[in-house]
Design an enzyme around this catalytic site. Structure first.
Site, PDB file in Angstrom:
ATOM      1  N   ILE A  18       0.866  -1.179   0.000  1.00 24.85           N
ATOM      2  CA  ILE A  18       0.000   0.000   0.000  1.00 24.85           C
ATOM      3  C   ILE A  18       0.903   1.230   0.000  1.00 24.85           C
ATOM      4  O   ILE A  18       1.780   1.390   0.845  1.00 24.85           O
ATOM      5  CB  ILE A  18      -0.950   0.022   1.222  1.00 24.85           C
ATOM      6  CG1 ILE A  18      -2.051  -1.011   1.047  1.00 24.85           C
ATOM      7  CG2 ILE A  18      -1.579   1.414   1.415  1.00 24.85           C
ATOM      8  CD1 ILE A  18      -3.071  -0.737  -0.085  1.00 24.85           C
ATOM      9  N   ASP A  46       4.008   7.856  -4.077  1.00 24.08           N
ATOM     10  CA  ASP A  46       4.023   7.887  -5.537  1.00 24.08           C
ATOM     11  C   ASP A  46       3.810   9.310  -6.048  1.00 24.08           C
ATOM     12  O   ASP A  46       2.786   9.929  -5.766  1.00 24.08           O
ATOM     13  CB  ASP A  46       2.892   7.005  -6.089  1.00 24.08           C
ATOM     14  CG  ASP A  46       2.861   7.037  -7.612  1.00 24.08           C
ATOM     15  OD1 ASP A  46       3.732   6.389  -8.216  1.00 24.08           O
ATOM     16  OD2 ASP A  46       1.994   7.729  -8.183  1.00 24.08           O
ATOM     17  N   TYR A  51       2.975  15.665 -12.145  1.00 23.85           N
ATOM     18  CA  TYR A  51       2.036  16.127 -11.102  1.00 23.85           C
ATOM     19  C   TYR A  51       2.443  17.504 -10.554  1.00 23.85           C
ATOM     20  O   TYR A  51       1.683  18.119  -9.812  1.00 23.85           O
ATOM     21  CB  TYR A  51       1.956  15.136  -9.933  1.00 23.85           C
ATOM     22  CG  TYR A  51       1.545  13.726 -10.288  1.00 23.85           C
ATOM     23  CD1 TYR A  51       0.991  13.411 -11.525  1.00 23.85           C
ATOM     24  CD2 TYR A  51       1.705  12.693  -9.370  1.00 23.85           C
ATOM     25  CE1 TYR A  51       0.639  12.101 -11.843  1.00 23.85           C
ATOM     26  CE2 TYR A  51       1.341  11.384  -9.681  1.00 23.85           C
ATOM     27  CZ  TYR A  51       0.820  11.099 -10.925  1.00 23.85           C
ATOM     28  OH  TYR A  51       0.472   9.816 -11.227  1.00 23.85           O
ATOM     29  N   LYS A  80       8.299   9.744 -11.821  1.00 28.93           N
ATOM     30  CA  LYS A  80       8.137   9.272 -13.214  1.00 28.93           C
ATOM     31  C   LYS A  80       8.651  10.291 -14.234  1.00 28.93           C
ATOM     32  O   LYS A  80       8.504  11.503 -14.040  1.00 28.93           O
ATOM     33  CB  LYS A  80       6.648   9.005 -13.505  1.00 28.93           C
ATOM     34  CG  LYS A  80       5.938   8.205 -12.430  1.00 28.93           C
ATOM     35  CD  LYS A  80       4.504   7.853 -12.791  1.00 28.93           C
ATOM     36  CE  LYS A  80       3.761   7.281 -11.608  1.00 28.93           C
ATOM     37  NZ  LYS A  80       3.110   8.277 -10.734  1.00 28.93           N
ATOM     38  N   HIS A 113       6.424   7.200 -17.465  1.00 29.51           N
ATOM     39  CA  HIS A 113       5.024   7.459 -17.103  1.00 29.51           C
ATOM     40  C   HIS A 113       4.052   6.906 -18.137  1.00 29.51           C
ATOM     41  O   HIS A 113       3.013   6.339 -17.789  1.00 29.51           O
ATOM     42  CB  HIS A 113       4.817   8.974 -16.923  1.00 29.51           C
ATOM     43  CG  HIS A 113       3.645   9.334 -16.074  1.00 29.51           C
ATOM     44  ND1 HIS A 113       3.597  10.471 -15.301  1.00 29.51           N
ATOM     45  CD2 HIS A 113       2.462   8.713 -15.863  1.00 29.51           C
ATOM     46  CE1 HIS A 113       2.441  10.509 -14.662  1.00 29.51           C
ATOM     47  NE2 HIS A 113       1.740   9.469 -15.000  1.00 29.51           N
ATOM     48  N   SER A 211      -5.301   4.510  -9.249  1.00 30.88           N
ATOM     49  CA  SER A 211      -6.745   4.821  -9.170  1.00 30.88           C
ATOM     50  C   SER A 211      -7.532   3.643  -8.597  1.00 30.88           C
ATOM     51  O   SER A 211      -8.596   3.284  -9.133  1.00 30.88           O
ATOM     52  CB  SER A 211      -7.293   5.222 -10.545  1.00 30.88           C
ATOM     53  OG  SER A 211      -6.567   6.301 -11.088  1.00 30.88           O
ATOM     54  N   LYS A 268      -5.083   7.555  -3.126  1.00 27.83           N
ATOM     55  CA  LYS A 268      -4.778   8.940  -2.736  1.00 27.83           C
ATOM     56  C   LYS A 268      -5.904   9.466  -1.854  1.00 27.83           C
ATOM     57  O   LYS A 268      -7.089   9.261  -2.146  1.00 27.83           O
ATOM     58  CB  LYS A 268      -4.653   9.807  -3.996  1.00 27.83           C
ATOM     59  CG  LYS A 268      -4.546  11.293  -3.737  1.00 27.83           C
ATOM     60  CD  LYS A 268      -5.798  12.002  -4.177  1.00 27.83           C
ATOM     61  CE  LYS A 268      -5.868  13.438  -3.694  1.00 27.83           C
ATOM     62  NZ  LYS A 268      -7.208  14.024  -3.931  1.00 27.83           N
ATOM     63  N   GLN A 277      -7.758   4.816   7.190  1.00 23.70           N
ATOM     64  CA  GLN A 277      -8.579   3.692   6.691  1.00 23.70           C
ATOM     65  C   GLN A 277      -7.882   2.916   5.587  1.00 23.70           C
ATOM     66  O   GLN A 277      -7.886   1.691   5.574  1.00 23.70           O
ATOM     67  CB  GLN A 277      -9.804   4.289   5.992  1.00 23.70           C
ATOM     68  CG  GLN A 277     -11.104   4.204   6.674  1.00 23.70           C
ATOM     69  CD  GLN A 277     -12.131   4.875   5.740  1.00 23.70           C
ATOM     70  OE1 GLN A 277     -12.265   4.544   4.569  1.00 23.70           O
ATOM     71  NE2 GLN A 277     -12.866   5.822   6.305  1.00 23.70           N
TER      72      GLN A 277
HETATM   73  N1  LIG Z   1       0.729   6.237 -13.614  1.00 24.87           N
HETATM   74  C1  LIG Z   1      -0.330   6.956 -13.925  1.00 24.87           C
HETATM   75  O1  LIG Z   1      -0.557   7.332 -15.090  1.00 24.87           O
HETATM   76  C2  LIG Z   1      -1.319   7.316 -12.857  1.00 24.87           C
HETATM   77  C3  LIG Z   1      -2.610   7.740 -13.203  1.00 24.87           C
HETATM   78  C4  LIG Z   1      -3.509   8.032 -12.182  1.00 24.87           C
HETATM   79  C5  LIG Z   1      -3.109   7.932 -10.858  1.00 24.87           C
HETATM   80  N2  LIG Z   1      -1.825   7.562 -10.532  1.00 24.87           N
HETATM   81  C6  LIG Z   1      -1.378   7.472  -9.111  1.00 24.87           C
HETATM   82  O2  LIG Z   1      -2.342   6.724  -8.377  1.00 24.87           O
HETATM   83  C7  LIG Z   1      -2.799   7.506  -7.279  1.00 24.87           C
HETATM   84  C8  LIG Z   1      -4.231   7.133  -6.913  1.00 24.87           C
HETATM   85  O3  LIG Z   1      -5.118   7.325  -7.991  1.00 24.87           O
HETATM   86  P1  LIG Z   1      -6.137   8.553  -8.085  1.00 24.87           P
HETATM   87  O4  LIG Z   1      -5.625   9.687  -7.293  1.00 24.87           O
HETATM   88  O5  LIG Z   1      -6.425   8.733  -9.526  1.00 24.87           O
HETATM   89  O6  LIG Z   1      -7.477   8.017  -7.451  1.00 24.87           O
HETATM   90  P2  LIG Z   1      -7.974   7.044  -6.270  1.00 24.87           P
HETATM   91  O7  LIG Z   1      -6.899   6.827  -5.270  1.00 24.87           O
HETATM   92  O8  LIG Z   1      -8.626   5.900  -6.905  1.00 24.87           O
HETATM   93  O9  LIG Z   1      -9.133   7.914  -5.652  1.00 24.87           O
HETATM   94  C9  LIG Z   1      -8.898   9.134  -4.997  1.00 24.87           C
HETATM   95  C10 LIG Z   1     -10.249   9.697  -4.592  1.00 24.87           C
HETATM   96  O10 LIG Z   1     -10.866   8.840  -3.632  1.00 24.87           O
HETATM   97  C11 LIG Z   1     -11.198   9.588  -2.454  1.00 24.87           C
HETATM   98  N3  LIG Z   1     -10.926   8.692  -1.316  1.00 24.87           N
HETATM   99  C12 LIG Z   1      -9.728   8.256  -0.881  1.00 24.87           C
HETATM  100  N4  LIG Z   1      -9.881   7.419   0.168  1.00 24.87           N
HETATM  101  C13 LIG Z   1     -11.186   7.323   0.389  1.00 24.87           C
HETATM  102  C14 LIG Z   1     -11.967   6.603   1.343  1.00 24.87           C
HETATM  103  N5  LIG Z   1     -11.387   5.818   2.259  1.00 24.87           N
HETATM  104  N6  LIG Z   1     -13.325   6.737   1.305  1.00 24.87           N
HETATM  105  C15 LIG Z   1     -13.907   7.534   0.376  1.00 24.87           C
HETATM  106  N7  LIG Z   1     -13.227   8.245  -0.559  1.00 24.87           N
HETATM  107  C16 LIG Z   1     -11.879   8.126  -0.543  1.00 24.87           C
HETATM  108  C17 LIG Z   1     -10.287  10.783  -2.478  1.00 24.87           C
HETATM  109  O11 LIG Z   1     -10.895  11.866  -1.812  1.00 24.87           O
HETATM  110  P3  LIG Z   1     -10.249  12.530  -0.466  1.00 24.87           P
HETATM  111  O12 LIG Z   1      -8.884  13.036  -0.851  1.00 24.87           O
HETATM  112  O13 LIG Z   1     -11.217  13.605  -0.146  1.00 24.87           O
HETATM  113  O14 LIG Z   1     -10.204  11.453   0.562  1.00 24.87           O
HETATM  114  C18 LIG Z   1     -10.142  11.062  -3.962  1.00 24.87           C
HETATM  115  O15 LIG Z   1     -11.267  11.805  -4.430  1.00 24.87           O
HETATM  116  C19 LIG Z   1      -2.634   8.945  -7.787  1.00 24.87           C
HETATM  117  O16 LIG Z   1      -2.762   9.886  -6.758  1.00 24.87           O
HETATM  118  C20 LIG Z   1      -1.275   8.849  -8.436  1.00 24.87           C
HETATM  119  O17 LIG Z   1      -0.258   8.867  -7.452  1.00 24.87           O
HETATM  120  C21 LIG Z   1      -0.950   7.214 -11.518  1.00 24.87           C
END
Ligand SMILES: NC(=O)c1ccc[n+]([C@@H]2O[C@H](COP(=O)([O-])OP(=O)(O)OC[C@H]3O[C@@H](n4cnc5c(N)ncnc54)[C@H](OP(=O)(O)O)[C@@H]3O)[C@@H](O)[C@H]2O)c1
Length: 324
Positions: A18, A46, A51, A80, A113, A211, A268, A277
């Site tokens: 994680i 990450d 970003y 990245k 990336h 995500s 995130k 959590q």
């Molecule tokens: N390599 C790539 O191309 C790529 C692409 C996308 C993402 N990433 C990486 O992956 C990470 C995670 O993906 P992501 O940011 O796209 O989305 P994610 O982690 O799937 O979702 C983030 C969203 O979920 C909410 N959230 C988080 N924990 C929660 C919980 N326990 N209950 C309810 N809602 C919750 C967050 O809101 P709150 O902040 O309000 O809690 C935020 O709106 C990114 O931050 C980045 O580091 C990499």
């Protein structure tokens, strides 16, 4: 069998399963969130040049390390190469810029990336044409870029190198040069990528799911632009029912599902309670029938959220990884 907390990489380094995602958080919010994440026990962080938050992450990490330099070895830091740096002769320059902003002596993992590329424009990570389409560099030589990234290991300042957003065919080509230490791709209940997961497993490449909670901010932005509907993963009735049965939150169920599939995830959050959590996952277990119910939520390619359609015209790039 117990769900492992780490991937063990070549040389014995451990990548926590994680990690903490940092995309789309302002500098001030990110610094506070990283402090909360460190206090909650996260050690894998990450980020990406794209970003534009490496400096903020670096500040928060360096504060935590403080005078006790032995603390650095407990962190696993990932950044990245941006799409504008996908030319062999540019890799070192972009890597140095990331290192300068992070203010660290080394990163644990440096990723390509995306397999597609933008034209390199100094000072502009997302260069556009006047009509809003991206300035795409169609001449990308994926393997030459990868070879150049692999060379970064020689100095020891990138302990491991890997890739993100490549498909199975591209992964096989890269493996023929050198096996990536990791493949970071979108994986969650609606986009489970079973074929890619199986292929990566066969090739011995660990997968990190990005995500993992459905990237609500991105899904909302895309829905507004395109009119397409993106189901909220956290509200899916099956996920909610399983969460209730375990007295857990839907997010914990989604993350536990990813872990029990043998993957890592980098959720995130900027909220201290949700940050906690999202790493409190090792004291409950989904049953085989719950895992099957969650597996049945997969929508294949239709479930993908981060399809890079926000980079107008990028699907014309010869290395664009996703099927229509
Ligand atoms: N390599 C790539 O191309 C790529 C692409 C996308 C993402 N990433 C990486 O992956 C990470 C995670 O993906 P992501 O940011 O796209 O989305 P994610 O982690 O799937 O979702 C983030 C969203 O979920 C909410 N959230 C988080 N924990 C929660 C919980 N326990 N209950 C309810 N809602 C919750 C967050 O809101 P709150 O902040 O309000 O809690 C935020 O709106 C990114 O931050 C980045 O580091 C990499």
């Amino acid at each position: 069998m117990a769900t492992p907390e780490y991937y063990t990489l070549e040389g014995g380094d451990r990548m926590p399963r994680i990690g903490f995602g940092t995309w789309q958080a302002s500098d001030e919010v990110l610094e506070r969130s990283v402090e909360a994440a460190l206090a909650a026990g996260y050690r894998h962080f990450d980020t990406a040049r794209a970003y534009e938050n490496e400096a903020a992450l670096g500040r928060a990490l360096r504060r935590w390390i403080g005078e006790d330099t032995t603390r650095r070895q407990h962190l696993f830091i990932v950044t990245k190469l941006p799409p504008g740096g996908n030319r062999p002769e540019l890799v070192a320059e972009y890597f140095e810029a990331s290192m300068k902003d992070l203010g660290l002596e080394y990163v644990d993992l440096y990723l390509m990336h995306t397999p597609f590329a933008f034209v390199h424009v100094p000072g502009d990570l997302h260069p556009k044409n006047p009509d809003g389409t991206m300035r795409v560099d169609h001449s990308t030589d994926l393997l030459s870029v990868w070879k150049s990234i692999c060379k970064l290991k020689e100095s020891g300042r990138a302990r491991h190198v890997g890739v993100s957003n490549v498909n199975a065919e591209q992964l096989r080509r890269l493996c023929a040069v050198q096996k990536p230490a990791c493949l970071q791709v979108e994986v969650h209940a609606l986009c489970q990528q079973p074929a890619l997961v199986a292929e990566a497993r066969e090739l011995g490449v660990p997968i990190v799911a990005y995500s993992p909670l459905g990237s609500k901010a991105l899904a909302d932005a895309l829905a507004e632009k395109t009119g397409r509907e993106y189901p909220d993963l956290l509200k899916l009735p099956i996920v909610q029912r399983i969460a209730q049965a375990h007295d857990r939150t839907p997010a914990q169920v989604l993350l536990r599902h990813t872990l029990q599939r043998g993957l890592a995830a980098i959720p995130k959050s900027t909220n201290p309670d949700r940050i906690k959590q999202n790493i409190t996952l090792w004291d409950f277990e989904l049953s085989a029938s719950e895992m099957s119910e969650l597996a049945a939520l997969d929508r294949g390619e239709q479930g993908r959220i981060c399809d890079f359609s926000f980079f107008l015209g990028i699907d014309k790039h010869p290395e664009f990884p996703f099927k229509k």
